[in-house]
Design an enzyme around this catalytic site. Sequence first.
Site, mmCIF file in Angstrom:
data_model
loop_
_atom_site.group_PDB
_atom_site.id
_atom_site.type_symbol
_atom_site.label_atom_id
_atom_site.label_comp_id
_atom_site.label_asym_id
_atom_site.label_seq_id
_atom_site.Cartn_x
_atom_site.Cartn_y
_atom_site.Cartn_z
ATOM 1 N N ARG A 27 0.825 -1.213 0.000
ATOM 2 C CA ARG A 27 0.000 0.000 0.000
ATOM 3 C C ARG A 27 0.854 1.255 0.000
ATOM 4 O O ARG A 27 0.478 2.274 -0.594
ATOM 5 C CB ARG A 27 -0.956 -0.048 1.204
ATOM 6 C CG ARG A 27 -2.096 -1.074 0.965
ATOM 7 C CD ARG A 27 -2.741 -1.507 2.261
ATOM 8 N NE ARG A 27 -3.914 -2.351 2.070
ATOM 9 C CZ ARG A 27 -3.884 -3.666 1.805
ATOM 10 N NH1 ARG A 27 -2.728 -4.284 1.672
ATOM 11 N NH2 ARG A 27 -5.010 -4.347 1.661
ATOM 12 N N GLY A 94 -1.319 -11.855 -5.047
ATOM 13 C CA GLY A 94 -2.744 -11.536 -5.156
ATOM 14 C C GLY A 94 -3.030 -10.093 -4.794
ATOM 15 O O GLY A 94 -3.890 -9.445 -5.396
ATOM 16 N N ARG A 122 -6.007 -18.134 -9.665
ATOM 17 C CA ARG A 122 -6.814 -17.638 -8.538
ATOM 18 C C ARG A 122 -8.008 -16.806 -9.023
ATOM 19 O O ARG A 122 -7.966 -16.202 -10.087
ATOM 20 C CB ARG A 122 -5.921 -16.828 -7.580
ATOM 21 C CG ARG A 122 -4.872 -17.723 -6.930
ATOM 22 C CD ARG A 122 -4.026 -16.977 -5.938
ATOM 23 N NE ARG A 122 -4.800 -16.535 -4.783
ATOM 24 C CZ ARG A 122 -4.316 -15.766 -3.822
ATOM 25 N NH1 ARG A 122 -3.068 -15.328 -3.886
ATOM 26 N NH2 ARG A 122 -5.066 -15.424 -2.796
ATOM 27 N N ASP A 315 -3.975 -15.473 7.077
ATOM 28 C CA ASP A 315 -2.705 -15.951 6.518
ATOM 29 C C ASP A 315 -1.946 -16.862 7.483
ATOM 30 O O ASP A 315 -0.914 -17.428 7.121
ATOM 31 C CB ASP A 315 -1.813 -14.765 6.138
ATOM 32 C CG ASP A 315 -2.361 -14.037 4.916
ATOM 33 O OD1 ASP A 315 -3.144 -14.642 4.151
ATOM 34 O OD2 ASP A 315 -2.009 -12.860 4.730
ATOM 35 N N LYS A 342 -6.182 -19.469 -1.616
ATOM 36 C CA LYS A 342 -4.952 -18.698 -1.365
ATOM 37 C C LYS A 342 -3.885 -19.115 -2.381
ATOM 38 O O LYS A 342 -4.210 -19.720 -3.398
ATOM 39 C CB LYS A 342 -4.499 -18.904 0.086
ATOM 40 C CG LYS A 342 -5.443 -18.279 1.101
ATOM 41 C CD LYS A 342 -5.459 -16.767 0.962
ATOM 42 C CE LYS A 342 -6.493 -16.115 1.840
ATOM 43 N NZ LYS A 342 -6.637 -14.689 1.561
ATOM 44 N N ARG A 346 -4.840 -24.150 0.922
ATOM 45 C CA ARG A 346 -4.057 -24.340 2.159
ATOM 46 C C ARG A 346 -4.681 -25.380 3.092
ATOM 47 O O ARG A 346 -3.995 -25.893 3.973
ATOM 48 C CB ARG A 346 -3.848 -22.999 2.871
ATOM 49 C CG ARG A 346 -2.824 -22.146 2.136
ATOM 50 C CD ARG A 346 -2.537 -20.836 2.813
ATOM 51 N NE ARG A 346 -1.407 -20.174 2.151
ATOM 52 C CZ ARG A 346 -1.133 -18.881 2.265
ATOM 53 N NH1 ARG A 346 -1.912 -18.098 3.014
ATOM 54 N NH2 ARG A 346 -0.099 -18.367 1.639
ATOM 55 N N ARG A 388 3.973 -19.831 2.667
ATOM 56 C CA ARG A 388 3.554 -20.062 4.051
ATOM 57 C C ARG A 388 3.462 -21.562 4.380
ATOM 58 O O ARG A 388 3.647 -21.964 5.527
ATOM 59 C CB ARG A 388 2.237 -19.352 4.342
ATOM 60 C CG ARG A 388 2.328 -17.840 4.163
ATOM 61 C CD ARG A 388 1.249 -17.104 4.905
ATOM 62 N NE ARG A 388 0.988 -15.790 4.328
ATOM 63 C CZ ARG A 388 1.734 -14.708 4.508
ATOM 64 N NH1 ARG A 388 2.817 -14.772 5.259
ATOM 65 N NH2 ARG A 388 1.421 -13.565 3.939
HETATM 66 C C1 S3P Z 1 -4.116 -9.133 1.895
HETATM 67 C C2 S3P Z 1 -5.354 -9.647 2.136
HETATM 68 C C3 S3P Z 1 -5.621 -11.077 2.368
HETATM 69 C C4 S3P Z 1 -4.337 -11.838 2.664
HETATM 70 C C5 S3P Z 1 -3.226 -11.466 1.750
HETATM 71 C C6 S3P Z 1 -2.923 -9.977 1.867
HETATM 72 C C7 S3P Z 1 -3.985 -7.675 1.681
HETATM 73 O O1 S3P Z 1 -6.212 -11.624 1.206
HETATM 74 O O2 S3P Z 1 -4.582 -13.232 2.573
HETATM 75 O O3 S3P Z 1 -2.060 -12.195 2.072
HETATM 76 O O4 S3P Z 1 -2.844 -7.156 1.726
HETATM 77 O O5 S3P Z 1 -4.996 -7.020 1.462
HETATM 78 P P1 S3P Z 1 -7.815 -11.601 0.997
HETATM 79 O O6 S3P Z 1 -8.214 -10.199 0.887
HETATM 80 O O7 S3P Z 1 -8.040 -12.362 -0.275
HETATM 81 O O8 S3P Z 1 -8.378 -12.315 2.196
#
Ligand code: S3P
Length: 429
Positions: A27, A94, A122, A315, A342, A346, A388
């Site tokens: 971010r 992701g 995904r 996570d 994920k 997982r 992980r």
């Molecule tokens: C994340 C949100 C989560 C998390 C990922 C990081 C983020 O995913 O599993 O490792 O930085 O917004 P989801 O929003 O799909 O739950």
Amino acid sequence: MQNYTVRPAKSVRGEISVPGDKSISHRSIMFGSIASGVTTVTGFLRGEDALATLEAFRAMGVQIDDDGETVTIQGRGLHGLSEPTDVLDCGNSGTSMRLLTGLLAGQNFFSVLSGDKYLRARPMKRVVGPLAQMGARISGRAGGEKAPLAIQGSKLIGIEYDSPVSSAQVKSAIMLAGLYAGGETVVREPHLSRDHSERMLRAFGAHVETFPGGVKVRGGAELTGRDIVVPGDISSAAFFLVAALIVPGSDLLIRGVGVNPTRTGIIDVLKGMGGDLELTNLRDESGEPVADIRVRHSKLTAMEISGDVVPRAIDEFPAICVAASLAQGTTVVRDAAELRVKETDRISAMADNLRRAGVSIVETPDGMEITGVASLKGCAADSFGDHRIAMSMMVAGLVAQNETSVSDVECIATSFPGFVNLIEGVVQR
Ligand code: S3P
């Protein structure tokens, strides 16, 4: 593909700090790039995922310098990005792909997002669907469900969206599109997911309002560059928390860990299992709570894990599965179907690996039941290409009777470069 062999440990002791928070690192680059003026980031996570985001913004004309200590971003303002000349490669990340999809939907140019074979498998409709309701023009494989995604930037309008999943990536993608949309954009979610976007966007000067159950963003506000200190990633600390809890004689201090309440489900779960965890030196850094965490070996007991703690620990389930494997009784995980989409599935990956280590596990569609054993068997564990899973099985190997090999451990670099050295540095044999 590189394997790693772990030998049993006598104890885990010492004082460490873990690398910067992955979510906050992503971010900081994204918001700094679309802010006006300079943003500096210290504690930035130089893992492959966050670096994929950094390279994507460089490819859109943002000057980003890294002297090894501080990352400095010359922000280009809300409308200052330029059309990338090639596909933006999100690697395994992701967060890069989903948040960028939201951010790119409202630009005045064309872009394409892709990634590695895991990321291309995904689900993306969860962001493409609501963004289309805002007027976004996004296409992808399988009717927009899978990357590569092609985004023709367009004019957006605010929507009210009730997300079926508690996902910070979905919420943040819509919020980022909302910065570019006319009017107001509202996102509600079943349980609160991590709120780093809300906190950081507000600090950058965006009009972001939170309310019980959701968030509201008003489009058009200019963001202003700022200095960001990234705390240690609690998701990385989690492997050390579990290692110290399960290895007899352990006593470990982890300094400077982000303890945002939307991320501390792991602490609640491990304490609920009887873990001796102590948070000290609580402070605030860049609008995020931070603490030192002391953890000592503890006798663990099984518990039920479901409901609102699930997104707060999403996570950390691979590490939690390892703790549950050594807890007395049967730990039941429910409401965690998100684990199946994920970096890998997982639930099935941890069930498969822990069965190899002699644990009895029942898989359910949205979770699992794990019956603890007195000790694990050394085994050949498979990372399934998921960072992980790899780190969790390396932690499991510390309490197995003989050697545990973990396959394909390069993936650890996506979130935690230096993991092997850090853990070997605190393990006594
Ligand atoms: C994340 C949100 C989560 C998390 C990922 C990081 C983020 O995913 O599993 O490792 O930085 O917004 P989801 O929003 O799909 O739950």
